[in-house]
Design an enzyme around this catalytic site. Structure first.
Site, PDB file in Angstrom:
ATOM      1  N   ASN A  14       0.520  -1.135   0.174  1.00 47.78           N
ATOM      2  CA  ASN A  14       0.112  -0.115   0.030  1.00 47.78           C
ATOM      3  C   ASN A  14       0.610   1.505   0.326  1.00 47.78           C
ATOM      4  OD1 ASN A  14      -2.478  -0.408  -0.019  1.00 47.78           O
ATOM      5  ND2 ASN A  14      -1.530  -2.220   1.185  1.00 47.78           N
ATOM      6  N   ASN A 108      -7.043   5.312   7.849  1.00 47.01           N
ATOM      7  CA  ASN A 108      -6.841   3.648   7.717  1.00 47.01           C
ATOM      8  C   ASN A 108      -6.819   3.314   6.332  1.00 47.01           C
ATOM      9  OD1 ASN A 108      -5.626   0.888   8.810  1.00 47.01           O
ATOM     10  ND2 ASN A 108      -7.586   0.756   9.456  1.00 47.01           N
ATOM     11  N   HIS A 110      -8.783  -1.024   5.377  1.00 44.91           N
ATOM     12  CA  HIS A 110      -9.106  -1.883   5.613  1.00 44.91           C
ATOM     13  C   HIS A 110      -9.366  -2.964   4.975  1.00 44.91           C
ATOM     14  CE1 HIS A 110     -10.314  -5.161   9.454  1.00 44.91           C
ATOM     15  NE2 HIS A 110     -11.248  -4.462   8.683  1.00 44.91           N
TER      16      HIS A 110
HETATM   17  C1  GRF Z   1      -3.064  -4.938   4.184  1.00 41.97           C
HETATM   18  O1  GRF Z   1      -4.415  -6.092   3.523  1.00 41.97           O
HETATM   19  C2  GRF Z   1      -4.065  -4.123   4.099  1.00 41.97           C
HETATM   20  O2  GRF Z   1      -5.306  -3.313   4.566  1.00 41.97           O
HETATM   21  C3  GRF Z   1      -3.556  -4.314   6.449  1.00 41.97           C
HETATM   22  O3  GRF Z   1      -2.568  -5.117   5.972  1.00 41.97           O
HETATM   23  C4  GRF Z   1      -2.289  -4.989   4.523  1.00 41.97           C
HETATM   24  C5  GRF Z   1      -0.748  -4.905   4.795  1.00 41.97           C
HETATM   25  O4  GRF Z   1      -0.226  -4.880   3.573  1.00 41.97           O
HETATM   26  N1  GRF Z   1      -4.195  -4.057   6.858  1.00 41.97           N
HETATM   27  P1  GRF Z   1       0.654  -4.218   2.878  1.00 41.97           P
HETATM   28  O5  GRF Z   1       2.107  -3.754   3.594  1.00 41.97           O
HETATM   29  O6  GRF Z   1       0.517  -2.606   2.554  1.00 41.97           O
HETATM   30  O7  GRF Z   1       1.382  -4.512   2.021  1.00 41.97           O
END
Ligand code: GRF
Length: 207
Positions: A14, A108, A110
């Site tokens: 992300n 955030n 989710h």
């Molecule tokens: C994602 O699925 C996010 O929604 C969750 O943790 C994961 C994070 O993945 N809370 P990354 O570290 O961004 O690859």
């Protein structure tokens, strides 16, 4: 420039999605001023380094107790003077002192359609396992402002993703990241940076 600080715990896909949308100009007039991880040695730190973004670790285990970690995290955040703090897979409960100081400036992502499969205990693969066990046909992701509760703040964006026959928590997690999270998290950053989305305290919403 709008100053974005990203908080991470793991792989940072992300984070990468936000970096890519800043670099390709989709998110305008915005700088990612820093990355803070609560874990040492995670790939997010390499992604930040590769993008030339200052990154550091503030880990609970490096402090004698939770309140000193909380103070260190707040002090670490303050250094970047962020306009927006993005929790991008950040698995630590944000300390009250941070939420109070940065109310309306923390978002955030989710990995479900809130209010389904959210709240205490719903993180990572547990979210997708619960969704599959319930037999939902649609799941997705939600970007929301962070308040004192867990996954309770005002919703900014959601995107639905179909569950497919034979999905496992892992395949569903991956599809939701690819089809929803990596799209709506940068989009939310852009909407806030441009002033198109403005946080209102929940009490203000009745006006
Ligand atoms: C994602 O699925 C996010 O929604 C969750 O943790 C994961 C994070 O993945 N809370 P990354 O570290 O961004 O690859």
């Amino acid at each position: 420039m709008f100053r974005v600080l990203v908080l991470v715990s793991g792989g940072g896909t992300n984070l990468q999605a936000i970096i890519d949308r800043v670099n390709d100009g989709t998110i305008k007039d915005t700088e990612i001023v820093g990355v803070i991880s609560n874990n040492h040695g995670v790939y997010s730190l390499e992604r930040a380094a590769a993008a030339g973004i200052k990154a550091e670790v503030i880990a609970p285990k490096d402090y004698p107790d939770r309140s000193s970690f909380n103070r260190a995290l707040l002090a670490g955040i303050d250094e970047y003077k962020p306009d927006l703090i993005v929790l991008a897979g950040f698995l630590v409960v944000v300390p009250e002192i941070v939420i109070q100081k940065y109310e309306g400036k923390i978002i955030n992502i989710h990995p479900s359609l809130i209010p389904s499969f959210c709240g205490t205990g719903y993180y990572g693969l547990r979210v997708h396992k619960a969704a599959l066990e319930r037999g939902v046909k649609v799941s997705g992701a939600t970007v929301h402002f962070v308040d004192a509760g867990t996954d309770t703040g005002p919703i900014i964006l959601q995107k639905a993703v179909y569950v497919e026959d034979g999905d496992t928590p892992e395949t569903l997690q991956r599809r939701i990241m690819e089809e929803a999270e990596w799209e709506i998290l940068p989009k939310a950053v852009s909407l806030i940076a441009s002033g198109e989305v403005v946080y209102k305290k929940p009490t203000d919403m009745r006006n």
